[in-house]
Motif scaffolding. Structure first.
Motif, mmCIF file in Angstrom:
data_model
loop_
_atom_site.group_PDB
_atom_site.id
_atom_site.type_symbol
_atom_site.label_atom_id
_atom_site.label_comp_id
_atom_site.label_asym_id
_atom_site.label_seq_id
_atom_site.Cartn_x
_atom_site.Cartn_y
_atom_site.Cartn_z
ATOM 1 N N LEU A 1 11.705 -8.348 -19.906
ATOM 2 C CA LEU A 1 10.463 -8.355 -20.687
ATOM 3 C C LEU A 1 9.607 -7.114 -20.436
ATOM 4 N N VAL A 2 9.816 -6.464 -19.293
ATOM 5 C CA VAL A 2 8.970 -5.335 -18.905
ATOM 6 C C VAL A 2 9.733 -4.016 -18.906
ATOM 7 N N GLY A 3 11.007 -4.082 -18.574
ATOM 8 C CA GLY A 3 11.820 -2.868 -18.470
ATOM 9 C C GLY A 3 11.497 -2.108 -17.192
ATOM 10 N N GLY A 4 11.961 -0.866 -17.098
ATOM 11 C CA GLY A 4 11.685 -0.054 -15.920
ATOM 12 C C GLY A 4 12.253 -0.674 -14.660
ATOM 13 N N VAL B 1 7.543 2.431 -13.799
ATOM 14 C CA VAL B 1 8.464 3.140 -14.699
ATOM 15 C C VAL B 1 8.446 4.636 -14.390
ATOM 16 N N THR B 2 9.509 5.309 -14.808
ATOM 17 C CA THR B 2 9.554 6.767 -14.810
ATOM 18 C C THR B 2 9.163 7.199 -16.236
ATOM 19 N N PRO B 3 9.155 8.501 -16.537
ATOM 20 C CA PRO B 3 8.753 8.920 -17.884
ATOM 21 C C PRO B 3 9.702 8.471 -19.003
ATOM 22 N N SER B 4 10.930 8.038 -18.717
ATOM 23 C CA SER B 4 11.815 7.663 -19.826
ATOM 24 C C SER B 4 12.776 6.542 -19.433
ATOM 25 N N LYS B 5 13.282 5.872 -20.451
ATOM 26 C CA LYS B 5 14.260 4.789 -20.246
ATOM 27 C C LYS B 5 15.526 5.308 -19.586
ATOM 28 N N GLU B 6 15.924 6.523 -19.994
ATOM 29 C CA GLU B 6 17.153 7.111 -19.438
ATOM 30 C C GLU B 6 16.989 7.345 -17.946
ATOM 31 N N GLU C 1 14.081 15.812 -8.037
ATOM 32 C CA GLU C 1 15.308 16.194 -8.736
ATOM 33 C C GLU C 1 15.228 16.028 -10.254
ATOM 34 N N ASN C 2 14.285 15.178 -10.706
ATOM 35 C CA ASN C 2 14.286 14.833 -12.142
ATOM 36 C C ASN C 2 13.005 15.120 -12.901
ATOM 37 N N ALA C 3 11.974 15.536 -12.204
ATOM 38 C CA ALA C 3 10.680 15.727 -12.882
ATOM 39 C C ALA C 3 10.720 16.979 -13.777
ATOM 40 N N GLY D 1 0.819 -1.212 0.000
ATOM 41 C CA GLY D 1 0.000 0.000 0.000
ATOM 42 C C GLY D 1 0.853 1.261 0.000
ATOM 43 N N LEU D 2 1.914 1.252 0.806
ATOM 44 C CA LEU D 2 2.813 2.419 0.852
ATOM 45 C C LEU D 2 3.337 2.730 -0.547
ATOM 46 N N LEU D 3 3.734 1.684 -1.234
ATOM 47 C CA LEU D 3 4.362 1.854 -2.548
ATOM 48 C C LEU D 3 3.333 2.234 -3.622
ATOM 49 N N TYR D 4 2.226 1.487 -3.683
ATOM 50 C CA TYR D 4 1.218 1.790 -4.706
ATOM 51 C C TYR D 4 0.582 3.165 -4.472
ATOM 52 N N ASP D 5 0.296 3.493 -3.215
ATOM 53 C CA ASP D 5 -0.322 4.803 -2.944
ATOM 54 C C ASP D 5 0.584 5.922 -3.418
ATOM 55 N N PHE D 6 1.882 5.734 -3.155
ATOM 56 C CA PHE D 6 2.801 6.779 -3.603
ATOM 57 C C PHE D 6 2.846 6.847 -5.130
ATOM 58 N N ILE D 7 2.961 5.696 -5.774
ATOM 59 C CA ILE D 7 3.018 5.680 -7.252
ATOM 60 C C ILE D 7 1.763 6.334 -7.837
ATOM 61 N N ASP D 8 0.602 6.001 -7.275
ATOM 62 C CA ASP D 8 -0.661 6.543 -7.801
ATOM 63 C C ASP D 8 -0.794 8.042 -7.557
ATOM 64 N N SER D 9 -0.129 8.518 -6.511
ATOM 65 C CA SER D 9 -0.249 9.949 -6.191
ATOM 66 C C SER D 9 0.742 10.774 -7.025
ATOM 67 N N SER D 10 1.644 10.082 -7.693
ATOM 68 C CA SER D 10 2.694 10.783 -8.435
ATOM 69 C C SER D 10 2.379 10.791 -9.924
ATOM 70 N N SER D 11 2.746 11.878 -10.613
ATOM 71 C CA SER D 11 2.538 11.874 -12.059
ATOM 72 C C SER D 11 3.839 11.497 -12.770
ATOM 73 N N PHE D 12 4.846 11.149 -11.976
ATOM 74 C CA PHE D 12 6.176 10.817 -12.505
ATOM 75 C C PHE D 12 6.326 9.296 -12.687
ATOM 76 N N TYR D 13 5.802 8.557 -11.708
ATOM 77 C CA TYR D 13 5.914 7.083 -11.747
ATOM 78 C C TYR D 13 4.594 6.461 -12.193
ATOM 79 N N THR D 14 4.693 5.344 -12.916
ATOM 80 C CA THR D 14 3.489 4.642 -13.357
ATOM 81 C C THR D 14 3.603 3.142 -13.111
ATOM 82 N N ASN D 15 2.499 2.566 -12.647
ATOM 83 C CA ASN D 15 2.340 1.106 -12.624
ATOM 84 C C ASN D 15 1.051 0.861 -13.378
ATOM 85 N N ASN D 16 1.106 0.091 -14.479
ATOM 86 C CA ASN D 16 -0.120 0.000 -15.278
ATOM 87 C C ASN D 16 -0.904 -1.301 -15.114
#
Ligand SMILES: *Cc1c(COP(=O)(O)O)cnc(C)c1O
Length: 357
Positions: free
Chosen positions: A325-328, A298-303, A355-357, A269-284
């Motif tokens: 197979l998934v990357g990120g 994932v973040t917005p880019s491979k780099e 620092e990176n957004a 929950g700690l991890l998913y809640d944070f990911i969902d609250s962020s526009s930088f990280y995605t779990n689909n």
């Protein structure tokens, strides 16, 4: 210095267990020998196998109609053992929800008509097919599922109700949540994710199902062989079984599967809640099927993904690179991952985003 290890497997073990193994490594139970040096026929060793079985039975509430086996070859060996023990009429159903589920099906096809009755490959395994809408075949010898999909981060929220025995690969979630064993014909799991070092595989099989392996089934793969000999038909993976037993004892001390599940739900929950609250990280992954053991993101880019993995490592948060197979990234947060480790990860993610957004 010890780090927080988010590896999908082999993975973290409880520190207390590692320390205990270290303390008795040179002299096990007053034998003057390491557990790595004693005969598997020694009473001191058979006591370990018996205790490990009893502990697993207690923790998972496994009835006597089921045998509990400690075998070698990993979960992948069981992909073959399942058809070789169960495919009496040559037909079986598979639900394909990830890479390991697909491998199990491909192995099944070697021995007979292994049919994919449902798959989530169309959406790169980001969901679990609705188990109530699947057309199960009446003539299947068994139905095979993978309850937690390690690479894609999904898990069954509800298990199928099938006429044929339900066979389940639980490698990446065994002992992480309560399951009703009586709903399954066979449960198997490689131990290196949630239970022990690599080398031992758990098989829990209803006794009436192990009686008639196919004639071509190798002796070593017959569950009946292993059941008749109490997992001591040949030399078992002694050290891994010993470690599994220490982990099982530790789990009992923590209050059993119900208690550890509560911790696991909290950590995820700690991890998913944070990911969902962020526009930088995605779990689909579709929310209701999100795994509480493996969390890909994932973040917005491979780099930035690469940079994330590198900087996380420098901060003592290691093995976060996602599967090829998934990357990120993928954070595997099995039973042994402390809450503190997940909190540290979330803190790091926040900082990295700023620092990176
Ligand atoms: C890791 C894993 C496997 C493969 O296990 P091995 O013991 O390496 O053969 C199979 N199924 C699932 C779900 C896994 O997570």
């Amino acid at each position: 210095m010890r780090v927080y290890n988010f590896s999908a497997g082999p993975s973290m073990l409880p520190q207390e267990v590692l320390e205990e193994a270290q303390r008795e490594f040179l002299d096990f139970a007053g034998t003057g020998m390491s557990v790595c040096e004693i005969s598997h026929r020694d009473k001191a060793f058979s006591a370990i196998v018996e205790e490990a079985e009893a502990n697993l039975r207690e923790l998972m509430n496994i009835p006597q109609e089921y045998c509990v086996l400690f075998v070698q070859g990993g979960a992948s060996q069981q992909f073959a053992a399942v058809p070789l023990n169960l495919m009496h009429t040559g037909k079986a159903d598979y639900i394909v929800t990830g890479n390991f589920a697909k491998k199990a099906w491909q192995e099944g096809k070697i021995y007979g008509d292994a049919r994919v009755i449902a798959s989530s490959e169309d959406k790169t395994y980001t969901y679990i097919p609705d188990v109530d809408k699947i057309a199960y075949n009446d003539d299947a010898d068994y139905v095979h599922i993978t309850s937690n999909n390690t690479i894609f981060g999904t898990r069954y929220a509800k298990f199928p109700e099938t006429k044929a025995p339900l066979v389940c690969d639980m490698s990446s979630e065994i002992l992480s949540r309560e399951v009703d064993v009586t709903k399954f014909g066979v449960i198997y799991a490689g131990a290196q994710k949630n239970l022990a070092p690599a080398g031992v595989t758990i098989v829990i099989a209803r006794r009436d199902l192990i009686e008639n392996p196919l004639p071509v089934c190798p002796t070593m793969l017959k569950w009946k062989t292993q059941a008749n000999d109490g997992s001591l038909y040949n030399t078992p993976p002694c050290f891994s079984i010993y470690m599994a037993n220490l982990v099982l004892r530790h789990l009992k001390k923590l209050g059993g599967v119900k208690a550890i599940n509560e911790v696991n739900v909290y950590k995820a929950g700690l991890l998913y809640d944070f990911i969902d609250s962020s526009s930088f990280y995605t779990n689909n992954v579709v929310k209701e099927y999100r795994s509480i053991m493996n969390v890909p993101f994932v973040t917005p880019s491979k780099e930035l993904d690469e940079k994330f993995v590198k900087e996380a490592k420098a901060n003592g948060l290691v093995t976060l690179k996602g599967h090829r197979l998934v990357g990120g990234m993928r954070a595997s947060i099995y039973n042994a991952m402390p809450v503190e480790g997940v909190k540290k990860l979330v803190e790091f993610m926040k900082k990295f985003e700023q620092e990176n957004a």
